[in-house]
Scaffold this active site. Structure first.
Site, mmCIF file in Angstrom:
data_model
loop_
_atom_site.group_PDB
_atom_site.id
_atom_site.type_symbol
_atom_site.label_atom_id
_atom_site.label_comp_id
_atom_site.label_asym_id
_atom_site.label_seq_id
_atom_site.Cartn_x
_atom_site.Cartn_y
_atom_site.Cartn_z
ATOM 1 N N LYS A 188 0.826 -1.182 0.033
ATOM 2 C CA LYS A 188 0.112 0.006 0.095
ATOM 3 C C LYS A 188 0.773 1.288 -0.053
ATOM 4 C CE LYS A 188 -4.105 -2.014 -0.087
ATOM 5 N NZ LYS A 188 -3.685 -3.365 -0.210
HETATM 6 C C1 LIG Z 1 -10.047 -2.579 -1.630
HETATM 7 C C2 LIG Z 1 -9.284 -3.312 -0.422
HETATM 8 N N1 LIG Z 1 -9.991 -3.119 0.744
HETATM 9 C C3 LIG Z 1 -9.372 -3.915 1.939
HETATM 10 C C4 LIG Z 1 -8.012 -4.699 1.715
HETATM 11 C C5 LIG Z 1 -7.952 -5.442 2.920
HETATM 12 O O1 LIG Z 1 -6.593 -4.732 3.491
HETATM 13 P P1 LIG Z 1 -5.761 -5.447 4.640
HETATM 14 O O2 LIG Z 1 -4.925 -6.439 3.720
HETATM 15 O O3 LIG Z 1 -4.986 -4.377 5.198
HETATM 16 O O4 LIG Z 1 -6.727 -6.156 5.654
HETATM 17 C C6 LIG Z 1 -7.490 -4.592 0.668
HETATM 18 C C7 LIG Z 1 -6.222 -5.476 0.426
HETATM 19 O O5 LIG Z 1 -5.806 -5.445 -0.733
HETATM 20 C C8 LIG Z 1 -8.076 -3.944 -0.589
HETATM 21 O O6 LIG Z 1 -7.270 -3.964 -1.737
#
Ligand SMILES: Cc1ncc(COP(=O)(O)O)c(C=O)c1O
Length: 391
Positions: A188
């Site tokens: 990210k």
């Molecule tokens: C659109 C979206 N929402 C939520 C997430 C979840 O993030 P995390 O891995 O920090 O839980 C991601 C992860 O890539 C994502 O692309």
């Protein structure tokens, strides 16, 4: 190495972390206080200041952030939550955690963000919330979503996993809706390895999230091992173990300091790509809008398949042969076995998302990309597009 194995010239992603992050993490380890404590709270304060929002609550992931926000909204069994089908499963699975139903919504053909009109069509008496996902970091049409939400008493939870920093009509993403969830996963725009943040201007919601991220224990439970803490605590609810650690927060503080520079580096790469690819009519570059800024977490290129003799999958294979890493964002949720079997979705149900999915690929875009790497991606894309272009 097998002679057939391609050498990866430009990987899809490399995290922009270095000595400063290593030093900050080492300092926390040497301090002897490893879990949530002063560094986490400093990270929360600085993050809230950066976005101009009252509360920022640090957690283990964006998934945890989404889950806690929905829990604090009071979502439960029998409720429905609107979720775009073009997203990662995290945006939908958190609805299921609470026994509610994710109702999948089609997307706009240009931005690939949730279509407010399709969302309106899918509202029922059971709909309680909507989760606009800012795909690739490009903000959704938040004014239309706000109108829809106030007309139907829906809570709005922005999935801003991709959208730091980004803004809509001059306001930073994170300071607009009832709650916003960010991701600090390794790929990210700001990373702590794994991590997430919930932001909100709602004091009551923030209080609930703070309690539920640490076992449902009353506020300041984290202090029980400090000199001014007490051994006594009370459990108020069946909470979760979702707190961030000070090691992650120390990395996050360094990254936050660099956030604008990292974002500018991504934007410069996107500009180079768009200038180069706009010349070929078989390539469609990402849409940009005067009323929003994007974080450029992803650069999603779309192919006009009627103007090419190869499809998206073959295009990816050709890029791989030339040493360029790619990805696809996203396989629509309604095409996955879980959503099909549990909620009866089938191919064709959300046609716009499906059509975009079949022609989309994400190119490498990360702040430490060298000029040579950017040139290599541009050259490879142009060469493939030119070779397989239909006259
Ligand atoms: C659109 C979206 N929402 C939520 C997430 C979840 O993030 P995390 O891995 O920090 O839980 C991601 C992860 O890539 C994502 O692309």
């Amino acid at each position: 190495m097998n002679s057939k194995t391609e050498v990866m010239l430009v990987p899809f992603h490399v995290a922009a972390v270095g000595e400063e992050e290593a030093q900050a993490a080492a300092d926390v380890i040497r301090s002897g206080w490893l879990t949530m404590g002063q560094k986490t709270f400093e990270f929360e304060r600085r993050f809230a200041e950066y976005l101009g929002v009252r509360h920022a609550i640090a957690v283990v992931s964006c998934t945890a952030a989404l889950h806690l926000a929905l829990e604090a909204f009071g979502i439960g069994r029998g409720d429905e939550v609107l979720v775009p089908t073009t997203t990662f499963t995290a945006s939908g699975e958190v609805v299921c955690y609470l026994g509610a139903r994710p109702v999948l919504v089609d997307v706009l053909p240009g931005s690939m963000n949730i279509d407010p009109q399709d969302a309106a069509r899918k509202i029922t008496a059971r709909t309680k919330a909507i989760i606009p996902v800012h795909l690739a970091g490009l903000p959704c049409e938040l004014d239309k979503i706000r109108e829809l939400a106030s007309a139907h008493q829906l809570r709005v939870l922005e999935d801003a996993a991709h959208a730091l920093p980004a803004s809509y009509r001059g306001t930073p993403i994170g300071a607009i809706s009832d709650a916003t969830a960010f991701s600090f996963y390794a790929t990210k725009t700001l990373t702590t390895g794994e991590g997430g943040m919930i932001t909100t201007n709602d004091d009551k919601l923030a209080e609930r999230v703070r309690i539920m991220r640490l076992h449902g224990i009353e506020r300041d439970a984290w202090k029980r091992y400090t000199s001014d803490g007490s051994w006594f605590y009370q459990v108020l609810d069946a909470g979760y173990k979702y707190n961030m650690t000070d090691i992650q927060a120390a990395i996050g503080l360094v990254q936050l300091h660099k956030c604008d520079d990292l974002s500018a580096a991504r934007r410069a790469i996107a500009e180079r790509y768009t200038t180069a690819f706009a010349k070929l009519s078989c390539l469609e570059t990402p849409e940009e809008f005067a009323d929003r800024t994007t974080s450029w977490h992803l650069y999603i290129l779309r192919l006009r398949e009627d103007k090419l003799s190869i499809d998206r999958d073959r295009f990816i294979t050709e890029l791989k042969r030339r040493g360029i890493g790619t990805s696809v964002h996203f396989i629509p949720l309604h095409l996955h076995p879980f959503y099909k079997t549990k909620f009866d979705y089938k191919p064709g149900d959300l046609p716009i998302a499906e059509a975009q999915y079949h022609r989309a690929l994400s190119l490498p875009i990360f702040p430490t990309m060298s000029g040579d790497a950017i040139n290599a991606v541009i050259a490879a894309v142009l060469e493939i597009a030119t070779s397989f272009r239909r006259e």
